[in-house]
Design a protein around this motif. Sequence first.
Motif, PDB file in Angstrom:
ATOM      1  N   SER A 116       0.848  -1.187   0.000  1.00 62.34           N
ATOM      2  CA  SER A 116       0.000   0.000   0.000  1.00 62.34           C
ATOM      3  C   SER A 116       0.884   1.238   0.000  1.00 62.34           C
ATOM      4  CB  SER A 116      -0.901   0.004   1.238  1.00 62.34           C
ATOM      5  OG  SER A 116      -0.109   0.043   2.409  1.00 62.34           O
ATOM      6  N   THR A 117       0.276   2.391  -0.103  1.00 62.46           N
ATOM      7  CA  THR A 117       1.041   3.633  -0.165  1.00 62.46           C
ATOM      8  C   THR A 117       1.532   4.116   1.192  1.00 62.46           C
ATOM      9  OG1 THR A 117      -1.001   4.922  -0.103  1.00 62.46           O
ATOM     10  CG2 THR A 117      -0.071   4.427  -2.279  1.00 62.46           C
ATOM     11  N   SER A 118       1.125   3.473   2.289  1.00 60.27           N
ATOM     12  CA  SER A 118       1.664   3.855   3.602  1.00 60.27           C
ATOM     13  C   SER A 118       3.084   3.313   3.732  1.00 60.27           C
ATOM     14  CB  SER A 118       0.794   3.310   4.740  1.00 60.27           C
ATOM     15  OG  SER A 118       1.107   1.965   5.015  1.00 60.27           O
ATOM     16  N   ALA A 119       3.857   3.877   4.655  1.00 56.43           N
ATOM     17  CA  ALA A 119       5.235   3.419   4.864  1.00 56.43           C
ATOM     18  C   ALA A 119       5.273   1.941   5.225  1.00 56.43           C
ATOM     19  CB  ALA A 119       5.911   4.250   5.948  1.00 56.43           C
ATOM     20  N   ASN A 120       4.253   1.440   5.907  1.00 53.09           N
ATOM     21  CA  ASN A 120       4.192   0.030   6.273  1.00 53.09           C
ATOM     22  C   ASN A 120       3.834  -0.864   5.086  1.00 53.09           C
ATOM     23  OD1 ASN A 120       4.768   0.675   8.936  1.00 53.09           O
ATOM     24  ND2 ASN A 120       2.641   0.662   9.574  1.00 53.09           N
ATOM     25  N   GLY A 121       3.506  -0.278   3.945  1.00 58.11           N
ATOM     26  CA  GLY A 121       3.110  -1.050   2.774  1.00 58.11           C
ATOM     27  C   GLY A 121       4.174  -1.138   1.699  1.00 58.11           C
ATOM     28  N   ASN A 122       5.372  -0.634   1.986  1.00 60.40           N
ATOM     29  CA  ASN A 122       6.448  -0.617   0.999  1.00 60.40           C
ATOM     30  C   ASN A 122       7.176  -1.953   0.922  1.00 60.40           C
ATOM     31  OD1 ASN A 122       5.949   2.070   0.415  1.00 60.40           O
ATOM     32  ND2 ASN A 122       7.399   2.804   1.933  1.00 60.40           N
ATOM     33  N   THR A 123       7.866  -2.161  -0.191  1.00 59.53           N
ATOM     34  CA  THR A 123       8.765  -3.296  -0.362  1.00 59.53           C
ATOM     35  C   THR A 123      10.179  -2.736  -0.317  1.00 59.53           C
ATOM     36  OG1 THR A 123       7.170  -4.477  -1.741  1.00 59.53           O
ATOM     37  CG2 THR A 123       9.471  -5.160  -1.910  1.00 59.53           C
ATOM     38  N   THR A 124      10.978  -3.223   0.647  1.00 59.62           N
ATOM     39  CA  THR A 124      12.335  -2.717   0.843  1.00 59.62           C
ATOM     40  C   THR A 124      13.315  -3.874   0.761  1.00 59.62           C
ATOM     41  OG1 THR A 124      11.479  -0.999   2.309  1.00 59.62           O
ATOM     42  CG2 THR A 124      13.835  -1.432   2.409  1.00 59.62           C
ATOM     43  N   VAL A 125      14.420  -3.669   0.035  1.00 61.07           N
ATOM     44  CA  VAL A 125      15.478  -4.671  -0.048  1.00 61.07           C
ATOM     45  C   VAL A 125      16.685  -4.098   0.695  1.00 61.07           C
ATOM     46  CG1 VAL A 125      16.859  -6.140  -1.557  1.00 61.07           C
ATOM     47  CG2 VAL A 125      14.614  -5.339  -2.326  1.00 61.07           C
ATOM     48  N   SER A 126      16.966  -4.673   1.870  1.00 62.23           N
ATOM     49  CA  SER A 126      18.051  -4.168   2.717  1.00 62.23           C
ATOM     50  C   SER A 126      19.209  -5.141   2.861  1.00 62.23           C
ATOM     51  CB  SER A 126      17.513  -3.824   4.111  1.00 62.23           C
ATOM     52  OG  SER A 126      16.644  -2.719   4.043  1.00 62.23           O
ATOM     53  N   GLY A 127      19.096  -6.323   2.300  1.00 61.77           N
ATOM     54  CA  GLY A 127      20.171  -7.304   2.364  1.00 61.77           C
ATOM     55  C   GLY A 127      19.862  -8.468   1.449  1.00 61.77           C
ATOM     56  N   GLY A 128      20.910  -9.088   0.908  1.00 64.31           N
ATOM     57  CA  GLY A 128      20.711 -10.209   0.007  1.00 64.31           C
ATOM     58  C   GLY A 128      20.021  -9.781  -1.272  1.00 64.31           C
ATOM     59  N   THR A 129      19.262 -10.696  -1.861  1.00 67.47           N
ATOM     60  CA  THR A 129      18.637 -10.450  -3.162  1.00 67.47           C
ATOM     61  C   THR A 129      17.132 -10.684  -3.097  1.00 67.47           C
ATOM     62  OG1 THR A 129      20.641 -11.150  -4.320  1.00 67.47           O
ATOM     63  CG2 THR A 129      18.603 -11.180  -5.593  1.00 67.47           C
ATOM     64  N   LEU A 130      16.391  -9.777  -3.701  1.00 66.73           N
ATOM     65  CA  LEU A 130      14.972  -9.973  -3.962  1.00 66.73           C
ATOM     66  C   LEU A 130      14.863 -10.182  -5.462  1.00 66.73           C
ATOM     67  CD1 LEU A 130      11.999 -10.062  -3.074  1.00 66.73           C
ATOM     68  CD2 LEU A 130      11.905  -7.587  -3.504  1.00 66.73           C
ATOM     69  N   LYS A 131      14.445 -11.399  -5.872  1.00 65.68           N
ATOM     70  CA  LYS A 131      14.308 -11.720  -7.291  1.00 65.68           C
ATOM     71  C   LYS A 131      12.834 -11.727  -7.650  1.00 65.68           C
ATOM     72  CE  LYS A 131      15.585 -15.047 -10.849  1.00 65.68           C
ATOM     73  NZ  LYS A 131      16.279 -16.318 -11.133  1.00 65.68           N
ATOM     74  N   LEU A 132      12.478 -10.905  -8.626  1.00 72.17           N
ATOM     75  CA  LEU A 132      11.093 -10.803  -9.098  1.00 72.17           C
ATOM     76  C   LEU A 132      10.957 -11.672 -10.338  1.00 72.17           C
ATOM     77  CD1 LEU A 132      10.640  -6.951  -8.649  1.00 72.17           C
ATOM     78  CD2 LEU A 132      10.303  -8.784  -6.974  1.00 72.17           C
TER      79      LEU A 132
END
Length: 174
Positions: free
Chosen positions: A118-134
């Motif tokens: 969602s558009t709230s800060a709690n609804g974001n997708t964050t990559v802070s370590g390793g890999t996120l593969k889409l």
Amino acid sequence: LNEGTLAFGNNAALSTARLDVGDVTGTKVVTLQSADSSAHTLSNYLSLLAVNLNIGAGGNLTFSGPINMNLNTVAARVIAVSNSVTTFSGVLTNTCGLTKTGPGTLMLSGASANTYGSTSANGNTTVSGGTLKLSKTAGIAAVPNGSLILNTSGTLLLGAANQIGDAVPMTLAG
């Protein structure tokens, strides 16, 4: 599983039961892992109640059932992946986001679009370590809502075309 570690020894370890992972207070940490170096695929419905979810070292895990990320009234789910690859091939739902940490790869795959975030800060997708593969089917949104934030210690890997929703802003930090 309210807290502690659950190690899977076979693909039918939980039969067809729904697995509620963690408690809603967010104070307890839950670890899911393979019982050994074998890869396992579990088709169970996961409901992520824990703020912090660890995927322990060992064999790769694939969760092919739906995954309820929870509501954005609570903090984004922090998923620390310590095995080589953990795959969520089911649909991620609800308004809460996720933060990927740990050295391993979290892969979002499957043929149906995710609906989480969602558009709230709690609804974001964050990559802070390793890999996120889409890696959804080409043209199917793996990250459909909220913002996509890539921090300097994380890697975003696109495994197919058009994986990020058209309205999702990106922040590249580094």
